[in-house]
Design a protein around this motif. Structure first.
Motif, PDB file in Angstrom:
ATOM      1  N   HIS A 190       0.833  -1.198   0.000  1.00 12.91           N
ATOM      2  CA  HIS A 190       0.000   0.000   0.000  1.00 12.91           C
ATOM      3  C   HIS A 190       0.875   1.258   0.000  1.00 12.91           C
ATOM      4  N   ARG A 191       1.923   1.231   0.804  1.00 14.79           N
ATOM      5  CA  ARG A 191       2.834   2.375   0.883  1.00 14.79           C
ATOM      6  C   ARG A 191       3.556   2.589  -0.440  1.00 14.79           C
ATOM      7  N   GLN A 192       3.964   1.500  -1.086  1.00 13.99           N
ATOM      8  CA  GLN A 192       4.628   1.614  -2.394  1.00 13.99           C
ATOM      9  C   GLN A 192       3.725   2.315  -3.395  1.00 13.99           C
ATOM     10  N   LEU A 193       2.462   1.922  -3.420  1.00 12.16           N
ATOM     11  CA  LEU A 193       1.511   2.537  -4.346  1.00 12.16           C
ATOM     12  C   LEU A 193       1.383   4.030  -4.067  1.00 12.16           C
ATOM     13  N   LEU A 194       1.187   4.397  -2.810  1.00 11.09           N
ATOM     14  CA  LEU A 194       1.015   5.807  -2.476  1.00 11.09           C
ATOM     15  C   LEU A 194       2.250   6.625  -2.828  1.00 11.09           C
ATOM     16  N   ARG A 195       3.417   6.056  -2.613  1.00 10.18           N
ATOM     17  CA  ARG A 195       4.653   6.778  -2.942  1.00 10.18           C
ATOM     18  C   ARG A 195       4.786   6.985  -4.445  1.00 10.18           C
ATOM     19  N   TYR A 196       4.387   5.982  -5.221  1.00  7.63           N
ATOM     20  CA  TYR A 196       4.430   6.131  -6.686  1.00  7.63           C
ATOM     21  C   TYR A 196       3.460   7.224  -7.124  1.00  7.63           C
ATOM     22  N   LEU A 197       2.261   7.200  -6.576  1.00  7.53           N
ATOM     23  CA  LEU A 197       1.263   8.205  -6.951  1.00  7.53           C
ATOM     24  C   LEU A 197       1.745   9.607  -6.591  1.00  7.53           C
ATOM     25  N   LYS A 198       2.352   9.736  -5.430  1.00 11.06           N
ATOM     26  CA  LYS A 198       2.847  11.046  -4.994  1.00 11.06           C
ATOM     27  C   LYS A 198       3.998  11.510  -5.874  1.00 11.06           C
ATOM     28  N   ALA A 199       4.888  10.599  -6.214  1.00  9.77           N
ATOM     29  CA  ALA A 199       6.054  10.958  -7.033  1.00  9.77           C
ATOM     30  C   ALA A 199       5.662  11.355  -8.444  1.00  9.77           C
ATOM     31  N   HIS A 200       4.507  10.906  -8.903  1.00 11.59           N
ATOM     32  CA  HIS A 200       4.064  11.185 -10.278  1.00 11.59           C
ATOM     33  C   HIS A 200       2.769  11.992 -10.301  1.00 11.59           C
ATOM     34  N   GLU A 201       2.553  12.805  -9.280  1.00 10.64           N
ATOM     35  CA  GLU A 201       1.282  13.517  -9.197  1.00 10.64           C
ATOM     36  C   GLU A 201       1.103  14.559 -10.302  1.00 10.64           C
ATOM     37  N   LYS A 202       2.173  14.959 -10.960  1.00  4.75           N
ATOM     38  CA  LYS A 202       2.013  15.888 -12.092  1.00  4.75           C
ATOM     39  C   LYS A 202       1.376  15.191 -13.291  1.00  4.75           C
ATOM     40  N   ASP A 203       1.416  13.849 -13.307  1.00 10.62           N
ATOM     41  CA  ASP A 203       0.854  13.077 -14.420  1.00 10.62           C
ATOM     42  C   ASP A 203      -0.406  12.296 -14.042  1.00 10.62           C
ATOM     43  N   ILE A 204      -0.665  12.154 -12.737  1.00 10.50           N
ATOM     44  CA  ILE A 204      -1.762  11.295 -12.269  1.00 10.50           C
ATOM     45  C   ILE A 204      -2.694  12.102 -11.375  1.00 10.50           C
ATOM     46  N   TRP A 205      -3.975  12.066 -11.694  1.00 10.74           N
ATOM     47  CA  TRP A 205      -4.972  12.740 -10.854  1.00 10.74           C
ATOM     48  C   TRP A 205      -5.515  11.733  -9.849  1.00 10.74           C
ATOM     49  N   VAL A 206      -5.226  11.969  -8.575  1.00 12.82           N
ATOM     50  CA  VAL A 206      -5.732  11.111  -7.497  1.00 12.82           C
ATOM     51  C   VAL A 206      -6.770  11.906  -6.724  1.00 12.82           C
ATOM     52  N   ALA A 207      -7.987  11.404  -6.682  1.00 12.55           N
ATOM     53  CA  ALA A 207      -9.067  12.139  -6.025  1.00 12.55           C
ATOM     54  C   ALA A 207     -10.128  11.167  -5.524  1.00 12.55           C
ATOM     55  N   PRO A 208     -10.965  11.618  -4.588  1.00 15.88           N
ATOM     56  CA  PRO A 208     -12.075  10.778  -4.138  1.00 15.88           C
ATOM     57  C   PRO A 208     -13.030  10.465  -5.288  1.00 15.88           C
ATOM     58  N   MET A 209     -13.766   9.386  -5.142  1.00 16.28           N
ATOM     59  CA  MET A 209     -14.677   8.954  -6.199  1.00 16.28           C
ATOM     60  C   MET A 209     -15.688  10.027  -6.581  1.00 16.28           C
ATOM     61  N   VAL A 210     -16.214  10.744  -5.599  1.00 19.92           N
ATOM     62  CA  VAL A 210     -17.249  11.727  -5.897  1.00 19.92           C
ATOM     63  C   VAL A 210     -16.739  12.800  -6.851  1.00 19.92           C
ATOM     64  N   GLU A 211     -15.489  13.225  -6.701  1.00 23.89           N
ATOM     65  CA  GLU A 211     -14.947  14.261  -7.571  1.00 23.89           C
ATOM     66  C   GLU A 211     -14.685  13.734  -8.979  1.00 23.89           C
ATOM     67  N   VAL A 212     -14.153  12.534  -9.060  1.00 25.99           N
ATOM     68  CA  VAL A 212     -13.890  11.933 -10.370  1.00 25.99           C
ATOM     69  C   VAL A 212     -15.208  11.647 -11.094  1.00 25.99           C
ATOM     70  N   ALA A 213     -16.182  11.132 -10.366  1.00 22.95           N
ATOM     71  CA  ALA A 213     -17.478  10.816 -10.971  1.00 22.95           C
ATOM     72  C   ALA A 213     -18.180  12.074 -11.471  1.00 22.95           C
ATOM     73  N   GLU A 214     -18.060  13.169 -10.742  1.00 20.60           N
ATOM     74  CA  GLU A 214     -18.672  14.417 -11.186  1.00 20.60           C
ATOM     75  C   GLU A 214     -18.050  14.895 -12.491  1.00 20.60           C
ATOM     76  N   LYS A 215     -16.737  14.730 -12.621  1.00 18.44           N
ATOM     77  CA  LYS A 215     -16.035  15.094 -13.863  1.00 18.44           C
ATOM     78  C   LYS A 215     -16.511  14.223 -15.022  1.00 18.44           C
ATOM     79  N   ILE A 216     -16.608  12.929 -14.770  1.00 18.19           N
ATOM     80  CA  ILE A 216     -17.053  11.998 -15.814  1.00 18.19           C
ATOM     81  C   ILE A 216     -18.489  12.319 -16.231  1.00 18.19           C
ATOM     82  N   LYS A 217     -19.331  12.587 -15.260  1.00 19.02           N
ATOM     83  CA  LYS A 217     -20.731  12.910 -15.554  1.00 19.02           C
ATOM     84  C   LYS A 217     -20.825  14.163 -16.409  1.00 19.02           C
ATOM     85  N   ALA A 218     -20.040  15.170 -16.073  1.00 19.43           N
ATOM     86  CA  ALA A 218     -20.048  16.406 -16.857  1.00 19.43           C
ATOM     87  C   ALA A 218     -19.591  16.149 -18.283  1.00 19.43           C
ATOM     88  N   TYR A 219     -18.573  15.319 -18.438  1.00 16.01           N
ATOM     89  CA  TYR A 219     -18.090  14.990 -19.782  1.00 16.01           C
ATOM     90  C   TYR A 219     -19.148  14.232 -20.563  1.00 16.01           C
TER      91      TYR A 219
END
Length: 272
Positions: free
Chosen positions: A235-264
């Motif tokens: 779990h820690r490895q995953l979080l560290r990868y996501l943090k190290a690449h946050e300029k390329d990866i959008w990490v957000a709660p489901m509600v925020e991602v779903a709202e974006k998808i719905k709008a699209y």
């Protein structure tokens, strides 16, 4: 027009279409390569003991799907409230976590939480009661739902059809990477994690980066606390990868991602 010019024109149109599709996808993912949602089910102690502190340590936010009747909700309510204040979503995992006991391998289902014995109106009512409880904890009225055990129907009827106006979206348990256009907001794909390595988790994210898609992780135990578990190191490895690449990866709660998808999906671009 000769064959060479026709071929050149066709190639240009194809590339233009691909570029437009890519641009729209990255726009949906906050102008990043992909979106990642970290979800944690069942409202158990390790959510607050291990998962929330791990996310907070790298300033990432997740979605915690809470069972309203879980004793960990009542016992640690102030901590759930604080987690919500730090940006984590408290999602709805139903009041009693009913699962279909008529299916194979469901010996753990008790008569009190057997979805096959529910009416649709009872399932809908319990989901709404849980929303009221969650709103009392975090003060929010917009959130997402997660199907207990991934079960969608009662007597062949999709009970969530009556809940579409209560939630932005619902998360299922079928694995898959999807573009914003492909996502079914009534049953969003997710990868259930149980014992896989950190390399496996990171590889899923890399595939999402390459394909410009959404990847949703479904965790239960984090470092124990549940029969379905992810190792703390993985779990820690995953979080560290996501943090190290946050300029390329959008990490957000489901509600925020779903709202974006719905709008699209409701935009003119999606209808072309």
């Amino acid at each position: 027009m000769n064959n060479l010019k026709l071929l050149t024109l066709a190639s240009a149109l194809l590339l233009t279409g691909k570029s437009a599709s890519f641009a729209q996808t990255t726009s949906t993912w906050n102008n990043k390569q992909c979106a990642v949602v970290l979800t944690y089910d069942d409202a158990i102690d390790v959510d607050l003991d291990n998962a929330v502190p791990a996310l907070d340590s790298v300033k990432l936010r997740g979605t915690f799907y809470l069972i309203g009747s879980s004793p960990v909700v009542a016992k640690r309510l102030p901590e759930w409230r604080q987690a919500a204040k730090r940006g984590h979503e408290l999602g709805n995992h139903a009041l009693m976590h009913p699962c279909d006991g008529s299916l194979p391998g469901r010996g753990f289902v008790t008569p009190d939480n057997d979805l096959s014995k529910y009416t649709v109106s009872r399932a809908v009512m319990e989901a709404r009661v849980n929303n009221t409880l969650l709103s009392a904890i975090d003060g929010k009225t917009v959130r997402t739902f997660a199907y207990p055990c991934g079960d969608l129907t009662i007597g062949g009827v999709k009970f969530y059809d009556q809940l579409k106006n209560d939630f932005v979206a619902a998360r299922g348990v079928t694995s898959g990477l999807q573009t914003a256009a492909e996502v079914d907001l009534t049953n969003i794909d997710s990868y259930m994690i149980n014992g896989q390595s950190g390399d496996y988790l990171i590889d899923l994210v890399k595939k999402a980066q390459q394909s410009h898609t959404l990847v949703v992780f479904l965790f239960h135990g984090v470092g124990g606390g549940h029969s379905l578990n992810v190792d703390l190191k993985a779990h820690r490895q995953l979080l560290r990868y996501l943090k190290a690449h946050e300029k390329d990866i959008w990490v957000a709660p489901m509600v925020e991602v779903a709202e974006k998808i719905k709008a699209y999906q409701q935009s003119p671009a999606a209808k072309k």
